[in-house]
Design a protein around this motif. Structure first.
Motif, PDB file in Angstrom:
ATOM      1  N   PHE A   1       7.836  19.566  -4.951  1.00 25.29           N
ATOM      2  CA  PHE A   1       7.138  20.631  -4.247  1.00 25.29           C
ATOM      3  C   PHE A   1       7.833  20.921  -2.923  1.00 25.29           C
ATOM      4  CE2 PHE A   1       5.028  16.845  -2.607  1.00 25.29           C
ATOM      5  CZ  PHE A   1       4.740  17.142  -1.283  1.00 25.29           C
ATOM      6  N   ASP A   2       7.479  22.052  -2.350  1.00 25.80           N
ATOM      7  CA  ASP A   2       8.140  22.552  -1.145  1.00 25.80           C
ATOM      8  C   ASP A   2       7.516  21.932   0.100  1.00 25.80           C
ATOM      9  OD1 ASP A   2       5.774  23.889  -1.688  1.00 25.80           O
ATOM     10  OD2 ASP A   2       6.420  25.749  -0.726  1.00 25.80           O
ATOM     11  N   HIS A   3       7.740  20.644   0.286  1.00 23.48           N
ATOM     12  CA  HIS A   3       7.312  19.959   1.500  1.00 23.48           C
ATOM     13  C   HIS A   3       7.901  20.691   2.711  1.00 23.48           C
ATOM     14  CE1 HIS A   3       7.177  16.743   4.537  1.00 23.48           C
ATOM     15  NE2 HIS A   3       6.220  16.203   3.806  1.00 23.48           N
ATOM     16  N   LYS A   4       7.170  20.716   3.814  1.00 22.16           N
ATOM     17  CA  LYS A   4       7.609  21.508   4.965  1.00 22.16           C
ATOM     18  C   LYS A   4       8.864  20.961   5.624  1.00 22.16           C
ATOM     19  CE  LYS A   4       3.028  23.357   6.046  1.00 22.16           C
ATOM     20  NZ  LYS A   4       1.930  23.444   7.049  1.00 22.16           N
ATOM     21  N   VAL A   5       9.202  19.682   5.365  1.00 26.56           N
ATOM     22  CA  VAL A   5      10.405  19.111   5.972  1.00 26.56           C
ATOM     23  C   VAL A   5      11.566  19.092   4.993  1.00 26.56           C
ATOM     24  CG1 VAL A   5      11.383  17.110   7.146  1.00 26.56           C
ATOM     25  CG2 VAL A   5       8.986  17.716   7.523  1.00 26.56           C
TER      26      VAL A   5
ATOM     27  N   GLU B   1      -9.675  14.520  -2.424  1.00 24.25           N
ATOM     28  CA  GLU B   1      -9.305  15.931  -2.421  1.00 24.25           C
ATOM     29  C   GLU B   1      -8.744  16.322  -1.052  1.00 24.25           C
ATOM     30  OE1 GLU B   1      -9.264  17.638  -5.211  1.00 24.25           O
ATOM     31  OE2 GLU B   1      -9.987  15.773  -6.141  1.00 24.25           O
ATOM     32  N   PRO B   2      -7.990  17.419  -0.984  1.00 24.82           N
ATOM     33  CA  PRO B   2      -7.451  17.865   0.309  1.00 24.82           C
ATOM     34  C   PRO B   2      -8.573  18.081   1.320  1.00 24.82           C
ATOM     35  CG  PRO B   2      -6.456  19.087  -1.496  1.00 24.82           C
ATOM     36  CD  PRO B   2      -7.573  18.283  -2.092  1.00 24.82           C
ATOM     37  N   GLN B   3      -8.346  17.581   2.521  1.00 22.74           N
ATOM     38  CA  GLN B   3      -9.348  17.719   3.579  1.00 22.74           C
ATOM     39  C   GLN B   3      -8.761  18.283   4.860  1.00 22.74           C
ATOM     40  OE1 GLN B   3     -11.036  13.770   3.914  1.00 22.74           O
ATOM     41  NE2 GLN B   3     -12.574  14.196   2.355  1.00 22.74           N
ATOM     42  N   ALA B   4      -7.656  17.660   5.331  1.00 24.40           N
ATOM     43  CA  ALA B   4      -7.078  18.101   6.590  1.00 24.40           C
ATOM     44  C   ALA B   4      -6.494  19.504   6.442  1.00 24.40           C
ATOM     45  CB  ALA B   4      -5.988  17.126   7.039  1.00 24.40           C
ATOM     46  N   GLU B   5      -6.435  20.209   7.554  1.00 25.29           N
ATOM     47  CA  GLU B   5      -5.883  21.556   7.550  1.00 25.29           C
ATOM     48  C   GLU B   5      -4.445  21.540   7.049  1.00 25.29           C
ATOM     49  OE1 GLU B   5      -5.035  25.256  10.670  1.00 25.29           O
ATOM     50  OE2 GLU B   5      -6.091  23.442  11.338  1.00 25.29           O
ATOM     51  N   GLY B   6      -4.138  22.420   6.130  1.00 24.84           N
ATOM     52  CA  GLY B   6      -2.794  22.520   5.611  1.00 24.84           C
ATOM     53  C   GLY B   6      -2.521  21.667   4.389  1.00 24.84           C
ATOM     54  N   GLN B   7      -3.432  20.761   4.043  1.00 30.87           N
ATOM     55  CA  GLN B   7      -3.228  19.958   2.840  1.00 30.87           C
ATOM     56  C   GLN B   7      -3.480  20.819   1.597  1.00 30.87           C
ATOM     57  OE1 GLN B   7      -5.507  16.362   2.840  1.00 30.87           O
ATOM     58  NE2 GLN B   7      -4.101  15.311   4.224  1.00 30.87           N
ATOM     59  N   ARG B   8      -2.578  20.706   0.630  1.00 30.22           N
ATOM     60  CA  ARG B   8      -2.688  21.517  -0.586  1.00 30.22           C
ATOM     61  C   ARG B   8      -3.038  20.707  -1.812  1.00 30.22           C
ATOM     62  NH1 ARG B   8       3.059  24.058  -0.913  1.00 30.22           N
ATOM     63  NH2 ARG B   8       3.615  22.137   0.195  1.00 30.22           N
TER      64      ARG B   8
ATOM     65  N   LEU C   1       0.851  -1.186   0.000  1.00 27.95           N
ATOM     66  CA  LEU C   1       0.000   0.000   0.000  1.00 27.95           C
ATOM     67  C   LEU C   1       0.887   1.237   0.000  1.00 27.95           C
ATOM     68  CD1 LEU C   1      -2.768   1.432   0.247  1.00 27.95           C
ATOM     69  CD2 LEU C   1      -2.524   1.215   2.744  1.00 27.95           C
ATOM     70  N   ILE C   2       0.680   2.111  -0.979  1.00 30.99           N
ATOM     71  CA  ILE C   2       1.442   3.350  -1.102  1.00 30.99           C
ATOM     72  C   ILE C   2       0.500   4.535  -0.926  1.00 30.99           C
ATOM     73  CG2 ILE C   2       2.911   4.752  -2.595  1.00 30.99           C
ATOM     74  CD1 ILE C   2       3.630   2.199  -4.130  1.00 30.99           C
ATOM     75  N   GLY C   3       0.845   5.438  -0.022  1.00 34.80           N
ATOM     76  CA  GLY C   3       0.152   6.712   0.111  1.00 34.80           C
ATOM     77  C   GLY C   3       1.065   7.824  -0.385  1.00 34.80           C
ATOM     78  N   PHE C   4       0.519   8.765  -1.154  1.00 32.53           N
ATOM     79  CA  PHE C   4       1.373   9.771  -1.781  1.00 32.53           C
ATOM     80  C   PHE C   4       0.550  11.003  -2.148  1.00 32.53           C
ATOM     81  CE2 PHE C   4      -0.484   7.099  -4.967  1.00 32.53           C
ATOM     82  CZ  PHE C   4      -0.716   7.896  -6.079  1.00 32.53           C
ATOM     83  N   CYS C   5       1.238  12.049  -2.566  1.00 32.77           N
ATOM     84  CA  CYS C   5       0.590  13.250  -3.070  1.00 32.77           C
ATOM     85  C   CYS C   5       0.479  13.133  -4.587  1.00 32.77           C
ATOM     86  CB  CYS C   5       1.402  14.493  -2.697  1.00 32.77           C
ATOM     87  SG  CYS C   5       1.547  14.751  -0.924  1.00 32.77           S
ATOM     88  N   GLU C   6      -0.723  13.279  -5.113  1.00 31.18           N
ATOM     89  CA  GLU C   6      -0.976  13.063  -6.538  1.00 31.18           C
ATOM     90  C   GLU C   6      -0.759  14.364  -7.303  1.00 31.18           C
ATOM     91  OE1 GLU C   6      -2.628  11.700 -10.259  1.00 31.18           O
ATOM     92  OE2 GLU C   6      -3.383  13.442  -9.154  1.00 31.18           O
ATOM     93  N   SER C   7      -0.330  14.255  -8.567  1.00 29.66           N
ATOM     94  CA  SER C   7       0.101  15.444  -9.296  1.00 29.66           C
ATOM     95  C   SER C   7      -1.026  16.177 -10.025  1.00 29.66           C
ATOM     96  CB  SER C   7       1.190  15.079 -10.310  1.00 29.66           C
ATOM     97  OG  SER C   7       0.658  14.263 -11.332  1.00 29.66           O
TER      98      SER C   7
ATOM     99  N   ALA D   1      10.053  17.008  -1.786  1.00 30.06           N
ATOM    100  CA  ALA D   1       9.199  15.862  -2.055  1.00 30.06           C
ATOM    101  C   ALA D   1       8.640  15.983  -3.465  1.00 30.06           C
ATOM    102  CB  ALA D   1       8.071  15.775  -1.032  1.00 30.06           C
ATOM    103  N   TYR D   2       7.987  14.900  -3.915  1.00 30.71           N
ATOM    104  CA  TYR D   2       7.505  14.826  -5.298  1.00 30.71           C
ATOM    105  C   TYR D   2       6.061  14.358  -5.325  1.00 30.71           C
ATOM    106  CZ  TYR D   2      12.500  15.024  -6.168  1.00 30.71           C
ATOM    107  OH  TYR D   2      13.807  15.412  -6.179  1.00 30.71           O
ATOM    108  N   ARG D   3       5.292  15.001  -6.195  1.00 28.69           N
ATOM    109  CA  ARG D   3       3.925  14.567  -6.489  1.00 28.69           C
ATOM    110  C   ARG D   3       3.952  13.700  -7.741  1.00 28.69           C
ATOM    111  NH1 ARG D   3       1.271  20.042  -7.533  1.00 28.69           N
ATOM    112  NH2 ARG D   3      -0.638  18.828  -7.724  1.00 28.69           N
TER     113      ARG D   3
END
Length: 213
Positions: free
Chosen positions: A162-166, A195-202, A148-154, A169-171
């Motif tokens: 992208f400018d991940h806060k840490v 779609e983005p749901q949690a606070e701060g998700q872009r 199972l892979i969780g990731f940010c989709e492009s 990272a890559y979408r």
């Protein structure tokens, strides 16, 4: 971590620096996110109903996903590049096993695992290196084991940094990531986009559920 490619050392150092803040921020991250729990639940059920066995969360951070999978009945351990993250995970979940290590060079025999979860950990892998990581996942998974892979989709764009806060990272386009997994001998079982749901998700969030052939 002082050895290995520079991006591994940079990633470990970056997460060491923010580990305590990160752990506080994400400790309850799954509580109000049913669309995040759902793929983890399906993964857990598939592992249980195909005979069970050891499962690794690779890039486990402070351990909250591994702890959730343990509650779903899995024999799970966690691995992460960041020694500080591993210390925090061990402190928060002393009943679980956590180790420092890299996803691209797992200290495991071939076919050892029945499942792997990579929950937003492959996002820091340079795109040209991702096939090697997926090949390592295939090596340590038993035939029929699940990934199972969780990731940010492009969102229609090509692979995009992208400018991940840490740290960087890559979408990924979900079709392209699925194709790379297929080339590494994985069969797709299912996918999810939300779609983005949690606070701060872009960004749109992707999940791919695969089975080792």
């Amino acid at each position: 971590m002082t050895e290995g490619p520079s991006h591994l050392a940079a990633t470990a150092t970056a997460y060491d620096a923010v580990a305590a803040l990160y752990a506080d921020l994400f400790r309850n991250a799954l509580d109000d996110q049913p669309l995040d729990r759902a793929p983890l639940d399906v993964f857990a059920e598939l592992v249980r109903t195909t005979g069970g066995g050891p499962v690794a969360e690779l890039g486990c951070g402070p351990g909250y996903v591994a702890a959730y999978l343990r509650k779903q009945g899995l024999d799970v351990f966690g691995l992460d590049l960041s020694p500080v993250m591993i210390d925090l995970a061990r402190e928060a979940y002393p009943e679980l096993r956590f180790e420092v290590g890299s996803m691209d060079a797992l200290d495991l025999a071939d076919g050892t695992l029945r499942g792997i979860v990579s929950w937003y950990s492959l996002i820091h892998t340079p795109p040209q290196d991702l096939p090697a990581y997926l090949g390592e996942f295939r090596r340590v998974l038993a035939p029929g084991g699940h990934l199972l892979i969780g990731f940010c989709e492009s969102e229609g764009e090509p692979v995009t940094p992208f400018d991940h806060k840490v740290t960087t990272a890559y979408r990924w386009p979900i079709d392209e990531l699925a194709a790379l997994a297929h080339a590494a001998d994985f069969t797709e079982i299912g996918r999810m986009l939300r779609e983005p749901q949690a606070e701060g998700q872009r960004f749109r969030q992707g999940r791919l559920l695969m089975r080792r052939q």
